[in-house]
Write a protein that holds these residues in place. Sequence first.
Motif, PDB file in Angstrom:
ATOM      1  N   GLY A   1       0.826  -1.181   0.000  1.00  0.00           N
ATOM      2  CA  GLY A   1       0.000   0.000   0.000  1.00  0.00           C
ATOM      3  C   GLY A   1       0.857   1.226   0.000  1.00  0.00           C
ATOM      4  O   GLY A   1       2.063   1.182   0.144  1.00  0.00           O
TER       5      GLY A   1
ATOM      6  N   ASP B   1       2.378 -10.404   6.759  1.00  0.00           N
ATOM      7  CA  ASP B   1       1.784  -9.657   5.653  1.00  0.00           C
ATOM      8  C   ASP B   1       2.243  -8.204   5.694  1.00  0.00           C
ATOM      9  O   ASP B   1       2.643  -7.685   6.737  1.00  0.00           O
ATOM     10  CB  ASP B   1       0.257  -9.702   5.734  1.00  0.00           C
ATOM     11  CG  ASP B   1      -0.284 -11.100   5.486  1.00  0.00           C
ATOM     12  OD1 ASP B   1       0.373 -11.869   4.760  1.00  0.00           O
ATOM     13  OD2 ASP B   1      -1.364 -11.420   6.027  1.00  0.00           O
ATOM     14  N   ASP B   2       2.113  -7.531   4.538  1.00  0.00           N
ATOM     15  CA  ASP B   2       2.497  -6.124   4.465  1.00  0.00           C
ATOM     16  C   ASP B   2       1.733  -5.271   5.471  1.00  0.00           C
ATOM     17  O   ASP B   2       2.274  -4.307   6.011  1.00  0.00           O
ATOM     18  CB  ASP B   2       2.251  -5.585   3.053  1.00  0.00           C
ATOM     19  CG  ASP B   2       3.267  -6.122   2.054  1.00  0.00           C
ATOM     20  OD1 ASP B   2       4.350  -6.563   2.482  1.00  0.00           O
ATOM     21  OD2 ASP B   2       2.986  -6.099   0.850  1.00  0.00           O
ATOM     22  N   LYS B   3       0.478  -5.615   5.729  1.00  0.00           N
ATOM     23  CA  LYS B   3      -0.338  -4.807   6.643  1.00  0.00           C
ATOM     24  C   LYS B   3       0.191  -4.817   8.075  1.00  0.00           C
ATOM     25  O   LYS B   3      -0.165  -3.952   8.886  1.00  0.00           O
ATOM     26  CB  LYS B   3      -1.787  -5.303   6.631  1.00  0.00           C
ATOM     27  CG  LYS B   3      -1.982  -6.713   7.140  1.00  0.00           C
ATOM     28  CD  LYS B   3      -3.430  -7.135   7.067  1.00  0.00           C
ATOM     29  CE  LYS B   3      -3.629  -8.579   7.511  1.00  0.00           C
ATOM     30  NZ  LYS B   3      -3.269  -8.800   8.923  1.00  0.00           N
ATOM     31  N   ASP B   4       1.043  -5.787   8.389  1.00  0.00           N
ATOM     32  CA  ASP B   4       1.569  -5.895   9.743  1.00  0.00           C
ATOM     33  C   ASP B   4       2.992  -5.342   9.891  1.00  0.00           C
ATOM     34  O   ASP B   4       3.599  -5.461  10.948  1.00  0.00           O
ATOM     35  CB  ASP B   4       1.564  -7.366  10.194  1.00  0.00           C
ATOM     36  CG  ASP B   4       0.163  -7.923  10.329  1.00  0.00           C
ATOM     37  OD1 ASP B   4      -0.684  -7.223  10.905  1.00  0.00           O
ATOM     38  OD2 ASP B   4      -0.089  -9.049   9.863  1.00  0.00           O
TER      39      ASP B   4
ATOM     40  N   SER C   1       3.958  -2.457  10.253  1.00  0.00           N
ATOM     41  CA  SER C   1       4.077  -1.358  11.210  1.00  0.00           C
ATOM     42  C   SER C   1       4.561  -1.850  12.572  1.00  0.00           C
ATOM     43  O   SER C   1       4.913  -1.047  13.438  1.00  0.00           O
ATOM     44  CB  SER C   1       2.732  -0.635  11.368  1.00  0.00           C
ATOM     45  OG  SER C   1       1.740  -1.534  11.842  1.00  0.00           O
TER      46      SER C   1
END
Length: 214
Positions: A2, A57-60, A62
């Motif tokens: 993203g 995953d990319d969403k994690d 952070s």
Amino acid sequence: MGGGNTPPTLRGNMLLSELITELQYRLEDDSINSRFPEVQKIDAINNAYYSLLSIMDDKDLSKFKLTSTGISLTTDNSSHFQYARIDNNAPLRVMNAYDESNRIWCTITDKDTLFSYGNNYRYGTVISVCKTYTPNSDITVIYATPSSVGSVTLWHIQEVDGMRTTDQYPVTDVLRPVILGMAESELWRSDNASTRAKEAYSEAINILSAQEKK
């Protein structure tokens, strides 16, 4: 991937030495009669870090601490897109990118999608970070559109190989028990303590699974 958002606020400040000490406690391994030398503990922590990166995953992302790198781009004579090639110390898993030339956040996408937009996209800045693997090196190529993009700043996962014990380790507090559990498991396996290795690994994965459901 993203894009288009500011990087997450970094939480927690832990030194590599602090992780080593916590790992030592988990292993019941005192400094006088150590069965696991410090260099072995560091290797186990770093292996856990990279293993965790490979399954998240990319969403994690952070949950990791990010670092920033400035990249200058030129026009690729073949594709006519803005382009940069990085042969050494390439960024790991880019999470955010900022177009310094046009002062806007970038959308990050795959190469085919970016090429479908053309090299003079008019609705923002789009970049793609591509990796090419060769027998002797890993090459990272960055493409961007529109043609006015001269430089970008990438926020990405940090390398941990070669870190000093006085350096801050690039994970947030929520990943501390996961990293330590996976590192502990590796060390128990090296000591032929398979039961304790399985217990430590299961605990780490259960914590990670619980966090992903939040």
